[in-house]
Design a protein around this motif. Structure first.
Motif, PDB file in Angstrom:
ATOM      1  N   ALA A 100       3.571  -1.590  -8.341  1.00  0.00           N
ATOM      2  CA  ALA A 100       3.017  -2.717  -7.040  1.00  0.00           C
ATOM      3  C   ALA A 100       1.859  -1.294  -6.101  1.00  0.00           C
ATOM      4  O   ALA A 100       0.997  -2.002  -5.069  1.00  0.00           O
ATOM      5  N   ARG A 101       1.851  -0.064  -6.217  1.00  0.00           N
ATOM      6  CA  ARG A 101       1.421   1.296  -5.408  1.00  0.00           C
ATOM      7  C   ARG A 101      -0.332   0.465  -5.578  1.00  0.00           C
ATOM      8  O   ARG A 101      -1.552  -0.188  -5.244  1.00  0.00           O
ATOM      9  N   ALA A 102      -1.010  -0.640  -7.289  1.00  0.00           N
ATOM     10  CA  ALA A 102      -2.554  -0.562  -7.259  1.00  0.00           C
ATOM     11  C   ALA A 102      -2.704  -2.328  -6.984  1.00  0.00           C
ATOM     12  O   ALA A 102      -3.835  -2.204  -6.456  1.00  0.00           O
ATOM     13  N   ALA A 103      -1.288  -2.730  -6.417  1.00  0.00           N
ATOM     14  CA  ALA A 103      -1.717  -4.320  -6.052  1.00  0.00           C
ATOM     15  C   ALA A 103      -1.225  -4.150  -4.254  1.00  0.00           C
ATOM     16  O   ALA A 103      -2.811  -4.576  -3.710  1.00  0.00           O
ATOM     17  N   ALA A 104      -1.040  -3.157  -3.441  1.00  0.00           N
ATOM     18  CA  ALA A 104      -1.330  -2.681  -1.640  1.00  0.00           C
ATOM     19  C   ALA A 104      -2.980  -1.847  -2.209  1.00  0.00           C
ATOM     20  O   ALA A 104      -3.295  -2.536  -1.099  1.00  0.00           O
ATOM     21  N   GLN A 105      -3.167  -1.166  -3.017  1.00  0.00           N
ATOM     22  CA  GLN A 105      -4.646  -0.652  -3.042  1.00  0.00           C
ATOM     23  C   GLN A 105      -5.541  -2.050  -3.266  1.00  0.00           C
ATOM     24  O   GLN A 105      -6.661  -1.773  -2.114  1.00  0.00           O
ATOM     25  N   LEU A 106      -5.736  -2.608  -4.196  1.00  0.00           N
ATOM     26  CA  LEU A 106      -6.775  -3.642  -3.976  1.00  0.00           C
ATOM     27  C   LEU A 106      -6.081  -5.045  -3.041  1.00  0.00           C
ATOM     28  O   LEU A 106      -7.503  -5.130  -2.677  1.00  0.00           O
TER      29      LEU A 106
END
Length: 135
Positions: A100-106
């Motif tokens: 979820a954090r990675a999706a926001a970052q991307l």
């Protein structure tokens, strides 16, 4: 005006429930977590790329069939990510939190269709979807 005054609680309830429905719709459009079934649909129909953001040892222990491993700390400028930022990215980790954090970052980096799998690899496994281990 008399109707509004006499039925204020009904109006508040209607506006409140409508607001909650709108909020839920906006959350989904901003890349909220998706189910394993929705992830499979994106992969099959929209050519989404499945990316596991777990650490290499976790990835080797078990990951979704066909997933690419790009650890969370190496997402910036990773060559394993598609250069076409319009392609959907389905992100996964063991529990779904890092994904979820990675999706926001991307999404901030321009991959507007980056989403995470709710529940991560655990939910994937519970859905009976294929898992593989690296040698």
């Amino acid at each position: 005006m008399k109707f509004i005054i006499e039925n204020i609680w009904l109006i508040v309830l209607a506006v409140g429930s409508g607001g909650l429905l709108l909020w839920q719709t906006l959350q989904k459009s901003q890349g909220g977590a998706i189910s394993s079934a929705e992830a499979v649909r994106l992969i099959n129909r929209e050519k989404a790329v499945l990316v596991d953001v777990s650490e290499p040892a976790e990835f080797a222990a078990g990951h979704a069939n066909g997933a690419r491993n790009v650890p969370m700390g190496k997402l910036d400028g990773a060559k394993e990510l598609p250069s076409n930022k319009a392609l959907p990215l389905v992100l996964m980790c063991t529990t779904g939190a890092r994904a979820a954090r990675a999706a926001a970052q991307l999404r901030k980096a321009g991959h507007e269709k980056a989403v995470s799998v709710a529940g991560g690899l655990k939910a994937w496994r519970e859905a009976g979807l294929p898992i593989e281990k690296s040698a």
